[in-house]
Design a protein around this motif. Structure first.
Motif, PDB file in Angstrom:
ATOM      1  N   ASP A 170       0.641  -6.908   7.266  1.00  0.00           N
ATOM      2  CA  ASP A 170       1.671  -7.645   8.011  1.00  0.00           C
ATOM      3  C   ASP A 170       2.467  -8.591   7.106  1.00  0.00           C
ATOM      4  N   SER A 171       2.307  -8.448   5.789  1.00  0.00           N
ATOM      5  CA  SER A 171       3.050  -9.281   4.845  1.00  0.00           C
ATOM      6  C   SER A 171       4.417  -8.655   4.576  1.00  0.00           C
ATOM      7  N   VAL A 172       5.209  -9.361   3.744  1.00  0.00           N
ATOM      8  CA  VAL A 172       6.515  -8.813   3.371  1.00  0.00           C
ATOM      9  C   VAL A 172       6.351  -7.479   2.666  1.00  0.00           C
ATOM     10  N   LEU A 173       5.336  -7.383   1.806  1.00  0.00           N
ATOM     11  CA  LEU A 173       5.099  -6.134   1.100  1.00  0.00           C
ATOM     12  C   LEU A 173       4.734  -5.022   2.078  1.00  0.00           C
ATOM     13  N   GLY A 174       3.978  -5.379   3.117  1.00  0.00           N
ATOM     14  CA  GLY A 174       3.636  -4.392   4.127  1.00  0.00           C
ATOM     15  C   GLY A 174       4.865  -3.894   4.876  1.00  0.00           C
ATOM     16  N   TRP A 175       5.761  -4.831   5.203  1.00  0.00           N
ATOM     17  CA  TRP A 175       6.994  -4.415   5.879  1.00  0.00           C
ATOM     18  C   TRP A 175       7.898  -3.617   4.942  1.00  0.00           C
ATOM     19  N   LEU A 176       7.885  -3.963   3.642  1.00  0.00           N
ATOM     20  CA  LEU A 176       8.637  -3.154   2.684  1.00  0.00           C
ATOM     21  C   LEU A 176       8.096  -1.730   2.628  1.00  0.00           C
ATOM     22  N   GLN A 177       6.767  -1.604   2.752  1.00  0.00           N
ATOM     23  CA  GLN A 177       6.177  -0.264   2.750  1.00  0.00           C
ATOM     24  C   GLN A 177       6.697   0.559   3.935  1.00  0.00           C
ATOM     25  N   GLN A 178       6.751  -0.087   5.120  1.00  0.00           N
ATOM     26  CA  GLN A 178       7.278   0.622   6.293  1.00  0.00           C
ATOM     27  C   GLN A 178       8.772   0.921   6.123  1.00  0.00           C
ATOM     28  N   THR A 179       9.513  -0.048   5.541  1.00  0.00           N
ATOM     29  CA  THR A 179      10.942   0.179   5.309  1.00  0.00           C
ATOM     30  C   THR A 179      11.166   1.332   4.349  1.00  0.00           C
ATOM     31  N   GLN A 180      10.317   1.399   3.287  1.00  0.00           N
ATOM     32  CA  GLN A 180      10.443   2.491   2.321  1.00  0.00           C
ATOM     33  C   GLN A 180      10.221   3.840   3.001  1.00  0.00           C
ATOM     34  N   ARG A 181       9.246   3.893   3.873  1.00  0.00           N
ATOM     35  CA  ARG A 181       8.985   5.157   4.562  1.00  0.00           C
ATOM     36  C   ARG A 181      10.165   5.544   5.460  1.00  0.00           C
ATOM     37  N   GLN A 182      10.708   4.553   6.180  1.00  0.00           N
ATOM     38  CA  GLN A 182      11.843   4.843   7.060  1.00  0.00           C
ATOM     39  C   GLN A 182      13.080   5.236   6.257  1.00  0.00           C
ATOM     40  N   LEU A 183      13.330   4.515   5.143  1.00  0.00           N
ATOM     41  CA  LEU A 183      14.479   4.847   4.321  1.00  0.00           C
ATOM     42  C   LEU A 183      14.338   6.234   3.696  1.00  0.00           C
ATOM     43  N   HIS A 184      13.126   6.584   3.315  1.00  0.00           N
ATOM     44  CA  HIS A 184      12.900   7.918   2.762  1.00  0.00           C
ATOM     45  C   HIS A 184      13.223   8.985   3.811  1.00  0.00           C
ATOM     46  N   ALA A 236       0.621 -15.371  -0.084  1.00  0.00           N
ATOM     47  CA  ALA A 236      -0.061 -14.768   1.064  1.00  0.00           C
ATOM     48  C   ALA A 236       0.950 -14.143   2.023  1.00  0.00           C
ATOM     49  N   THR A 237       2.110 -14.784   2.183  1.00  0.00           N
ATOM     50  CA  THR A 237       3.143 -14.241   3.073  1.00  0.00           C
ATOM     51  C   THR A 237       3.781 -12.996   2.476  1.00  0.00           C
ATOM     52  N   LEU A 238       4.045 -13.032   1.133  1.00  0.00           N
ATOM     53  CA  LEU A 238       4.673 -11.884   0.502  1.00  0.00           C
ATOM     54  C   LEU A 238       3.737 -10.697   0.377  1.00  0.00           C
ATOM     55  N   GLY A 239       2.442 -10.955   0.240  1.00  0.00           N
ATOM     56  CA  GLY A 239       1.490  -9.865   0.039  1.00  0.00           C
ATOM     57  C   GLY A 239       1.309  -9.521  -1.420  1.00  0.00           C
ATOM     58  N   GLY A 240       1.891 -10.275  -2.309  1.00  0.00           N
ATOM     59  CA  GLY A 240       1.785 -10.052  -3.747  1.00  0.00           C
ATOM     60  C   GLY A 240       2.600 -11.118  -4.451  1.00  0.00           C
ATOM     61  N   THR A 241       2.709 -10.978  -5.751  1.00  0.00           N
ATOM     62  CA  THR A 241       3.515 -11.951  -6.494  1.00  0.00           C
ATOM     63  C   THR A 241       5.001 -11.708  -6.216  1.00  0.00           C
ATOM     64  N   PRO A 242       5.825 -12.742  -6.377  1.00  0.00           N
ATOM     65  CA  PRO A 242       7.273 -12.522  -6.192  1.00  0.00           C
ATOM     66  C   PRO A 242       7.840 -11.446  -7.109  1.00  0.00           C
ATOM     67  N   ASP A 243       7.304 -11.332  -8.338  1.00  0.00           N
ATOM     68  CA  ASP A 243       7.802 -10.303  -9.247  1.00  0.00           C
ATOM     69  C   ASP A 243       7.513  -8.914  -8.703  1.00  0.00           C
ATOM     70  N   GLU A 244       6.312  -8.752  -8.115  1.00  0.00           N
ATOM     71  CA  GLU A 244       5.970  -7.448  -7.546  1.00  0.00           C
ATOM     72  C   GLU A 244       6.894  -7.104  -6.375  1.00  0.00           C
TER      73      GLU A 244
END
Length: 746
Positions: free
Chosen positions: A277-291, A244-252
Motif C-alpha cells: 500500500d506504499s507509493v512503490l506498491g501503487w507504482l507497481q499497479q500503475t506499471q501493470r496498468q500502463l503496460h 515507510a510511505t514510499l516503500g523504499g528509498t527516494p532514489d529507488e
C-alpha cells in the motif's frame, strides 16, 4: 500501526518539521536583531560621548583661540573663535568630519571643509535629539551655559587688545592675566565638572542597556540552538516515515518513476513484503496498468494507421499514403532515370447516380470500381481514392506508351456493367495523364498537370483520356484569371447587353430581340461569350450574371415598349446551371413583377443539350415556367440528340435552327436536308421555327421557300447597344416596312 496511519504520521511529522523550521527562522531573526541591538547600544554610547567630547573640546579650542589672539593679535584666531561659536550655536553649517577638526577649520590644501548640509543645527539641539535622559541632558546643558559664560570673559579679553595705541603691549599683558587668573580657571572647571558627571550617568545607563541586550542575545542564541536540534530530530523522523510511505528509498522510487516516464512499462516493479500500500506498491499497479494500456495502444495504433493511410470505404490508399509512396517512387525514378506516370481518374456524371439512386448505391459502385482498378494494376503500382469519385493511379517505371495502354484498359474495364443489388449500372470515366519528369518533378506539380488533363478529357466528351500538354496549363491559368475577374465584373459595370433583332418571314415585322451578353475588361479587352460563359458556369457565377441579364433585358424591353417601339418579345438564354436551379421560376416571376413586363413578352432559350441531360426534370421546370405565362424555345436545335418522345412533351413554342446548318445551306445538300426536316417536324408538332446566322439573300430565300417562320442574323442586323438598336429598328420601320435591312449598318 496500519498503512493509513503510517501515511498520516509522515504528514504530521512533516508538518511538525515545517513548524519547527518556521519557528527557528523567526527566533533566528529575533536573535540577529538582538545582536544588532547590542551593537546599536554601543554605537549610541559612543556617539553620546562624542557629543560631550565636542562640547568639552570646543571649550578648549575657544580658550586656545582667544589666548593666541591676545598674544599675537592675528585676526585669523579671532575668526576661528567666531566660527567655533557659530557652528556650536547653529548659526553656521557644520563641516564634514567636524568632530575630528575642531579649531583647525582649514585642510592641508588651505580650503575650508565642505559643509555637511545646507542646514545649520546647534550642538545643544543635537544633544536633544540624541535621546539622553533628563538628568544627562541637564548636565550637558549646564556645561553649555557655563561655556557660554566663559566666552563673555574671553570677549572682554579680546576687546582689550583690539584698540591700537602706545599701551597695546600693556593691554595684551592685562588681557593675558584675565585668561590665566583664578576666576578664568574656575570657570573652565565649571564646564568640565558637569561634563564629567554626564560621563558617569551615561556610562551607568548605557552599560546597563548593553548588558540587557547581551543577556537577551545569549538567551535567544541558546533557543536557536535548541530549535535547530529539534528540527534535525523532526527531519530525521520525517525521513524515516517518508521511506515507510514510499516503500523504499527516494532514489529507488525516482528510478521507477523515471522508467515509467520514459515509457518503459514492460519492466515489473518489485515491492518488499508488507509495502503493497506504499507509493512503490501503487507504482507497481500503475506499471501493470500502463503496460496493458501500451499493448492496447499498439493495437489501436495499428487500426489508426489503417484509417490514416487507407480509405475507409474502398480500402484503397488515401492521399497521405499516396504522398509517401509517390515520394519513394519519384526518388527512385530520379536516381535511375526512369519514367513515371500519374493518372487522375474521375467517373463521368457520378453525381447523377447519387442524386437519382442514393448515396448508398453510389458508395457500392465506388467499391466495385476500386476492386476493378486494383485487379488491373501491377504490384508496384498504387491506386488511391482522393475522395468522392476521384481516383489516382501511380505507375512507376511507366512511359507514355505504357501509360496510354493502361488508360485504355482502365476505360474498358470501368465501362463494363455493374450489378448492384437489383440495379444494373453503366458508367464511364475520364482520365488525365501526367508524365515524370516532363510534366512535373513532384507529386503536387504532377497532380496539377494530371487534373488539368483530366478536365480536358471531360471537355472532349468524356469516356477518354488525355496526356497533359503545356498549353493546357496556359488554358487553366487563363480560366483562373477569368474566374477571378468575373467576381467583380458586374460590380465594376464591365458587362453590358447588346440586342439582335428577329424578323418574321411572313410579313417582315420585327417580332422580337435576343439579348446577348458582352464583357469588356479594361486589361483583357473584349472577351468572347464562348470563352467566359463556360468559366462562369463552372464557378457558379453564372447564377448572379444570369439574373442580371434577365432583369436588364426585361427592363430594356419594357422601356422600348413604353417608348412606342413595337418589340413584342425579348429572348434570353438560360445556362444549364440556371435552368436546373429550383428557384428559377420564382426568380423569373419576381423580375417580371418588378419590371412590369407581361410574361408572354419573355422568351427563355434553352439549348438542346441542356434539355436532354435530364428530360424529366426539364419537363417539370418548363411546366413551372409555362404556368407563369413565360414562353420557352430550344436553342441550337439539331446539334444535340433530341428524343422525339421527349420533344413532344416539352412546353415550348419555337425551335431555333443552329447557324452551323444555315451557313452552307445554299451549297450543302446535307444542310438543306437537315433544315428542311427540322422545319417540317416543327410544323407537324405545332412549333414555330427561327433560323439564326442568316447573312446572305440565298440563305434567306431558301428559308422563306421552305416555310421557316422567323430569322435573325447580320443580313437583318448585328447585335447593337440599346440606343443603336432602337434607332436601327425605327429606321427599318420607316424605310423598309417589310424588306430586310441588309447594308443599313454598313
Amino acid at each position: 500501526m496500519d498503512r493509513s496511519t503510517s501515511r498520516f504520521a509522515y504528514t504530521r511529522s512533516l508538518r511538525l518539521s515545517v513548524g519547527i523550521a518556521a519557528l527557528l527562522f523567526i527566533c533566528f531573526g529575533i536573535y540577529v536583531q538582538a545582536e544588532k541591538q547590542v551593537d546599536r547600544a554601543n554605537e549610541a554610547r559612543y556617539r553620546s560621548r562624542l557629543l560631550a567630547d565636542e562640547l568639552r573640546q570646543s571649550s578648549d579650542d575657544l580658550t586656545r583661540m582667544v589666548r593666541s589672539y591676545v598674544q599675537t593679535g592675528n585676526p585669523l584666531y579671532k575668526q576661528y573663535f567666531s566660527d567655533i561659536l557659530a557652528i556650536r550655536d547653529g548659526r553656521k553649517p557644520r563641516p564634514i568630519g567636524y568632530d575630528g577638526i575642531y579649531w583647525d577649520l582649514f585642510g592641508p590644501d588651505g580650503r575650508a571643509p565642505r559643509p555637511d548640509s545646507d542646514q545649520s543645527i546647534s550642538l545643544l539641539d543635537l544633544m536633544r535629539q540624541a535621546g539622553f535622559t533628563a538628568a544627562e541632558f541637564e548636565r550637558l546643558e549646564q556645561a553649555k551655559d557655563n561655556s557660554d559664560a566663559l566666552t563673555e570673559i574671553e570677549h572682554v579679553a579680546m576687546n582689550m587688545v583690539e584698540t591700537p595705541g602706545p599701551d597695546l603691549a600693556q593691554q595684551r599683558q592685562q588681557a593675558s592675566r584675565i585668561l590665566h587668573d583664578v576666576i578664568y580657571m574656575q570657570a573652565k572647571a565649571d564646564i568640565m565638572r558637569p561634563i564629567g558627571e554626564f560621563y558617569a550617568l551615561l556610562d551607568q545607563r548605557t552599560a546597563g542597556e548593553v548588558a540587557d541586550a547581551m543577556r537577551r542575545a545569549e538567551w535567544l542564541r541558546w533557543l536557536v540552538v535548541g530549535l535547530g536540534a529539534a528540527l534535525l530530530l523532526a527531519l530525521w523522523d520525517s525521513l524515516r516515515k517518508l521511506r515507510a510511505t514510499l516503500g523504499g528509498t527516494p532514489d529507488e522510487v525516482y528510478a521507477h518513476i523515471a522508467h515509467l516516464g520514459r515509457g518503459q512499462f514492460h519492466d515489473p516493479i518489485a515491492v518488499p513484503a508488507g509495502q503493497e500500500d506504499s507509493v512503490l506498491g501503487w507504482l507497481q499497479q500503475t506499471q501493470r496498468q500502463l503496460h496493458q494500456m501500451e499493448v492496447e495502444r499498439r493495437e489501436s495504433d495499428a487500426r489508426l494507421v489503417q484509417l490514416a493511410d487507407y480509405d475507409p470505404l474502398t480500402g484503397l490508399p488515401n492521399r497521405r499514403l499516396l504522398q509517401d509512396r509517390a515520394q519513394t517512387a519519384l526518388g527512385r525514378a530520379h536516381r535511375h532515370g526512369e519514367a513515371l506516370a500519374l493518372m487522375f481518374l474521375d467517373l463521368d456524371r457520378f453525381k447523377n447516380i447519387n442524386d437519382s439512386l442514393g448515396h448508398q448505391l453510389g458508395d457500392a459502385l465506388l467499391v466495385q470500381v476500386a476492386q476493378r482498378l486494383k485487379s488491373l494494376l501491377r504490384e508496384e503500382d498504387t491506386v488511391c481514392r482522393l475522395g468522392g469519385d476521384e481516383f489516382v493511379l501511380l505507375c512507376p517505371g511507366t512511359d507514355a506508351a505504357s501509360a496510354a495502354h493502361v488508360a485504355r484498359k482502365v476505360l474498358a474495364l470501368a465501362a463494363q456493367h455493374y450489378q448492384i443489388g437489383a440495379q444494373e449500372l453503366a458508367v464511364t470515366c475520364s482520365i488525365g495523364i501526367a508524365m515524370y519528369p516532363s510534366d512535373g518533378d513532384s507529386l503536387e506539380t504532377l497532380s496539377m498537370s494530371a487534373d488539368t488533363a483530366m478536365y480536358r478529357a471531360k471537355q472532349a466528351g468524356r469516356n477518354g483520356f488525355r496526356f497533359f500538354k503545356a498549353e493546357m496549363q496556359t488554358h487553366s491559368a487563363r480560366t483562373l484569371q477569368l474566374e477571378n475577374a468575373l467576381r467583380r465584373a458586374l460590380a465594376l459595370e464591365q458587362m453590358h447587353l447588346e440586342y439582335q433583332p428577329q424578323f418574321s418571314l411572313h410579313n417582315g415585322e420585327v417580332t422580337g430581340a435576343e439579348a446577348l451578353l458582352r464583357w469588356h475588361h479594361p486589361e483583357l479587352g473584349v472577351l468572347s461569350p464562348t470563352e467566359f460563359i463556360p468559366v462562369a458556369e463552372d464557378s457558379g457565377q453564372i447564377l448572379e450574371i444570369g439574373e442580371w441579364v434577365l432583369r436588364t433585358a426585361c427592363q430594356q424591353l419594357r422601356a422600348w415598349q413604353d417608348a412606342g417601339l413595337p418589340i413584342r418579345r425579348m429572348a434570353v438564354n438560360l445556362s444549364a446551371l440556371q435552368f436546373r436551379h429550383p428557384k428559377l421560376p420564382r426568380q423569373v416571376e419576381q423580375v417580371l413583377a418588378q419590371t412590369g413586363l407581361p410574361p408572354q413578352c419573355l422568351e427563355l432559350e434553352l439549348t438542346e443539350r441542356v434539355a436532354m441531360e435530364n428530360p424529366e426534370s426539364a419537363i417539370a421546370m418548363m411546366d413551372h415556367l409555362s404556368e407563369r405565362g413565360v414562353q420557352m424555345s430550344i436553342d441550337d436545335f439539331g446539334t444535340g440528340y433530341s428524343s422525339l418522345n421527349y420533344l413532344k412533351r416539352f412546353r415550348i413554342y419555337k425551335l431555333k435552327i443552329d447557324q452551323s446548318f444555315v451557313r452552307d445551306i445554299a451549297e450543302d445538300p446535307d444542310d438543306r436536308a437537315i433544315v428542311t426536316a427540322i422545319i417540317s417536324m416543327a410544323r407537324s408538332l405545332g412549333f414555330l421555327t427561327i433560323a439564326e446566322g442568316v447573312e446572305t439573300p440565298g440563305q434567306l430565300q431558301f428559308l422563306r421557300d421552305h416555310g421557316c417562320d422567323e430569322v435573325q442574323g447580320y443580313l437583318y442586323g448585328r447585335p447593337l447597344p440599346p440606343q443603336e438598336f432602337e434607332q436601327h429598328v425605327r429606321q427599318h420601320l420607316a424605310r423598309h416596312p417589310v424588306a430586310p435591312l441588309a447594308g443599313v449598318l454598313s
